[in-house]
Design a protein around this motif. Structure first.
Motif, mmCIF file in Angstrom:
data_model
loop_
_atom_site.group_PDB
_atom_site.id
_atom_site.type_symbol
_atom_site.label_atom_id
_atom_site.label_comp_id
_atom_site.label_asym_id
_atom_site.label_seq_id
_atom_site.Cartn_x
_atom_site.Cartn_y
_atom_site.Cartn_z
ATOM 1 N N ASP A 123 0.834 -1.207 0.000
ATOM 2 C CA ASP A 123 0.000 0.000 0.000
ATOM 3 C C ASP A 123 0.868 1.257 0.000
ATOM 4 O OD1 ASP A 123 -2.420 -1.450 0.149
ATOM 5 O OD2 ASP A 123 -2.294 -1.552 2.335
ATOM 6 N N LEU A 124 1.876 1.250 0.854
ATOM 7 C CA LEU A 124 2.748 2.420 0.969
ATOM 8 C C LEU A 124 3.631 2.579 -0.268
ATOM 9 C CD1 LEU A 124 3.728 2.084 4.729
ATOM 10 C CD2 LEU A 124 1.954 3.525 3.701
ATOM 11 N N HIS A 125 4.004 1.458 -0.865
ATOM 12 C CA HIS A 125 4.768 1.513 -2.120
ATOM 13 C C HIS A 125 3.908 2.135 -3.220
ATOM 14 C CE1 HIS A 125 7.529 0.386 -5.329
ATOM 15 N NE2 HIS A 125 6.498 -0.140 -5.967
ATOM 16 N N MET A 126 2.620 1.755 -3.273
ATOM 17 C CA MET A 126 1.712 2.336 -4.268
ATOM 18 C C MET A 126 1.562 3.831 -4.036
ATOM 19 S SD MET A 126 -0.157 2.137 -6.920
ATOM 20 C CE MET A 126 -0.116 0.363 -7.198
ATOM 21 N N LYS A 127 1.425 4.236 -2.767
ATOM 22 C CA LYS A 127 1.335 5.664 -2.440
ATOM 23 C C LYS A 127 2.559 6.408 -2.955
ATOM 24 C CE LYS A 127 3.237 7.253 1.073
ATOM 25 N NZ LYS A 127 3.817 7.706 2.358
ATOM 26 N N ASP A 128 3.747 5.867 -2.660
ATOM 27 C CA ASP A 128 4.989 6.518 -3.090
ATOM 28 C C ASP A 128 5.077 6.595 -4.610
ATOM 29 O OD1 ASP A 128 5.720 6.819 -0.449
ATOM 30 O OD2 ASP A 128 7.008 5.045 -0.407
ATOM 31 N N TRP A 129 4.633 5.538 -5.275
ATOM 32 C CA TRP A 129 4.700 5.496 -6.744
ATOM 33 C C TRP A 129 3.750 6.530 -7.338
ATOM 34 C CZ3 TRP A 129 1.679 4.562 -11.041
ATOM 35 C CH2 TRP A 129 2.367 4.273 -12.215
ATOM 36 N N LEU A 130 2.537 6.633 -6.803
ATOM 37 C CA LEU A 130 1.576 7.622 -7.305
ATOM 38 C C LEU A 130 2.116 9.039 -7.141
ATOM 39 C CD1 LEU A 130 -1.751 6.107 -5.900
ATOM 40 C CD2 LEU A 130 -1.049 6.203 -8.308
ATOM 41 N N GLN A 131 2.746 9.287 -6.001
ATOM 42 C CA GLN A 131 3.319 10.610 -5.770
ATOM 43 C C GLN A 131 4.499 10.869 -6.694
ATOM 44 O OE1 GLN A 131 2.148 10.873 -0.997
ATOM 45 N NE2 GLN A 131 4.273 10.884 -1.602
ATOM 46 N N GLN A 132 5.282 9.846 -6.942
ATOM 47 C CA GLN A 132 6.468 10.008 -7.792
ATOM 48 C C GLN A 132 6.088 10.375 -9.222
ATOM 49 O OE1 GLN A 132 8.908 6.494 -7.995
ATOM 50 N NE2 GLN A 132 10.641 7.568 -8.883
ATOM 51 N N VAL A 133 5.004 9.767 -9.724
ATOM 52 C CA VAL A 133 4.595 10.058 -11.108
ATOM 53 C C VAL A 133 3.624 11.240 -11.173
ATOM 54 C CG1 VAL A 133 4.969 7.684 -11.854
ATOM 55 C CG2 VAL A 133 2.703 8.358 -11.059
ATOM 56 N N GLY A 134 3.292 11.812 -10.014
ATOM 57 C CA GLY A 134 2.496 13.028 -9.989
ATOM 58 C C GLY A 134 1.015 12.851 -10.202
ATOM 59 N N LEU A 135 0.462 11.708 -9.782
ATOM 60 C CA LEU A 135 -0.966 11.472 -9.955
ATOM 61 C C LEU A 135 -1.760 11.937 -8.729
ATOM 62 C CD1 LEU A 135 -1.019 7.939 -11.620
ATOM 63 C CD2 LEU A 135 -1.908 10.045 -12.612
ATOM 64 N N GLU A 136 -2.873 12.577 -8.977
ATOM 65 C CA GLU A 136 -3.796 12.944 -7.909
ATOM 66 C C GLU A 136 -4.429 11.668 -7.360
ATOM 67 O OE1 GLU A 136 -5.848 15.318 -5.324
ATOM 68 O OE2 GLU A 136 -4.504 16.113 -6.882
ATOM 69 N N TYR A 137 -4.531 11.554 -6.043
ATOM 70 C CA TYR A 137 -5.188 10.367 -5.486
ATOM 71 C C TYR A 137 -5.817 10.678 -4.140
ATOM 72 C CZ TYR A 137 -1.233 9.544 -2.271
ATOM 73 O OH TYR A 137 -0.285 9.663 -1.291
ATOM 74 N N VAL A 138 -6.812 9.849 -3.790
ATOM 75 C CA VAL A 138 -7.488 9.928 -2.512
ATOM 76 C C VAL A 138 -7.429 8.543 -1.875
ATOM 77 C CG1 VAL A 138 -9.730 9.502 -3.621
ATOM 78 C CG2 VAL A 138 -9.654 10.493 -1.335
ATOM 79 N N VAL A 139 -7.222 8.491 -0.578
ATOM 80 C CA VAL A 139 -7.186 7.222 0.143
ATOM 81 C C VAL A 139 -8.561 6.972 0.747
ATOM 82 C CG1 VAL A 139 -6.124 5.912 2.026
ATOM 83 C CG2 VAL A 139 -4.739 7.497 0.655
ATOM 84 N N VAL A 140 -9.096 5.785 0.518
ATOM 85 C CA VAL A 140 -10.401 5.420 1.071
ATOM 86 C C VAL A 140 -10.246 4.146 1.903
ATOM 87 C CG1 VAL A 140 -12.763 4.706 0.551
ATOM 88 C CG2 VAL A 140 -11.672 6.495 -0.818
#
Length: 203
Positions: A123-140
C-alpha cells in the motif's frame, strides 16, 4: 449524486482496448480482497454492476464503467495476491503502471485500504509510486461498519499518519454496507472536476 446511468463498457488488457470516450476518469486500486468491487457498486448505487468475489485475484483486466455519461470509472486488478503465477503478477503490474502513466483522461486514483488493517508495505509503495509520477489520489478506508466508533477513530488516525506525509492528503472512511462515505467521495470527485475546469489551459 443521483445515478441515472451506470453501465459496463469493456474490459481491457492493453491500451488499444481502452474506451475512446473523452470523459473524466477515476481509477480504483487496492490490495486484493480489500472491498474494491463492493465500494464501486455502493458508489454508483448498483448491487451487481461490478461482480464481487470471495476469491482474491478475480479481476484480471481493467474494467471500465460509464456513469451518467459524465464519468468513467476504471476497476484495476488488485495487487498483493500471492496465489497467482509470477508471470501473471508481472502482467498485472505492467498493465496497471502503463495505464496509470499513459491514460490522458485519468483525473484521480482511489487508493483503497482495509480500515481494520495496518497499511501494508505494498500500500505504501503504491502511495509513493503515485506521488512520484504526480498522480492525484485519494485514500479510502473501507469496511468501516466492521469496527466500533472508537476502533474506527483509532484506525483512521493510523491510516492518516501513514498516508498524509504533508498533512494535506484526503483520507476518507467508507462502508459499502450502509453507504457511509458515499457523499464525501462523490464530493471529492466533483470538487476535483471544478478545480480542473477552473485552471487555465496552457499550450
Amino acid at each position: 449524486m443521483k445515478i441515472v446511468k451506470a453501465e459496463f463498457l469493456t474490459g481491457a488488457v492493453s491500451p488499444k482496448q481502452y474506451p475512446k470516450q473523452p470523459l473524466p476518469e477515476v481509477a480504483f486500486i487496492g490490495r486484493s480482497n480489500v472491498g474494491k468491487s463492493s465500494l464501486i457498486n455502493s458508489l454508483v448505487n448498483r448491487k451487481k454492476l461490478v461482480k464481487t468475489s470471495a476469491t482474491p485475484g478475480k479481476t484480471q483486466m481493467i474494467n471500465f464503467f460509464n456513469i451518467n455519461d459524465a464519468w468513467m470509472l476504471a476497476d484495476l486488478p488488485g495487487y498483493g495476491f500471492a496465489r497467482v503465477p509470477d508471470s501473471v503478477k508481472k502482467h498485472w503490474q505492467t498493465l496497471i503502471e502503463n495505464y496509470l502513466q499513459e491514460r490522458d483522461t485519468l483525473e484521480s486514483v482511489v487508493l483503497i485500504v482495509d480500515i481494520r488493517r495496518k497499511p501494508t508495505e505494498l500500500d505504501l509503495h503504491m502511495k509513493d509510486w503515485l506521488q512520484q509520477v504526480g498522480l492525484e489520489y485519494v485514500v479510502v478506508a473501507t469496511k468501516a461498519d466492521k469496527l466500533s466508533q472508537t476502533e474506527r477513530q483509532q484506525q483512521m488516525k493510523k491510516i492518516k499518519q501513514a498516508f498524509s506525509d504533508d498533512g494535506q492528503r484526503t483520507v476518507l472512511m467508507y462502508s459499502s454496507k450502509n453507504n457511509n462515505g458515499r457523499k464525501e467521495l462523490w464530493s471529492y470527485f466533483q470538487n476535483l472536476q471544478k478545480k480542473e475546469e477552473a485552471e487555465p489551459e496552457t499550450d
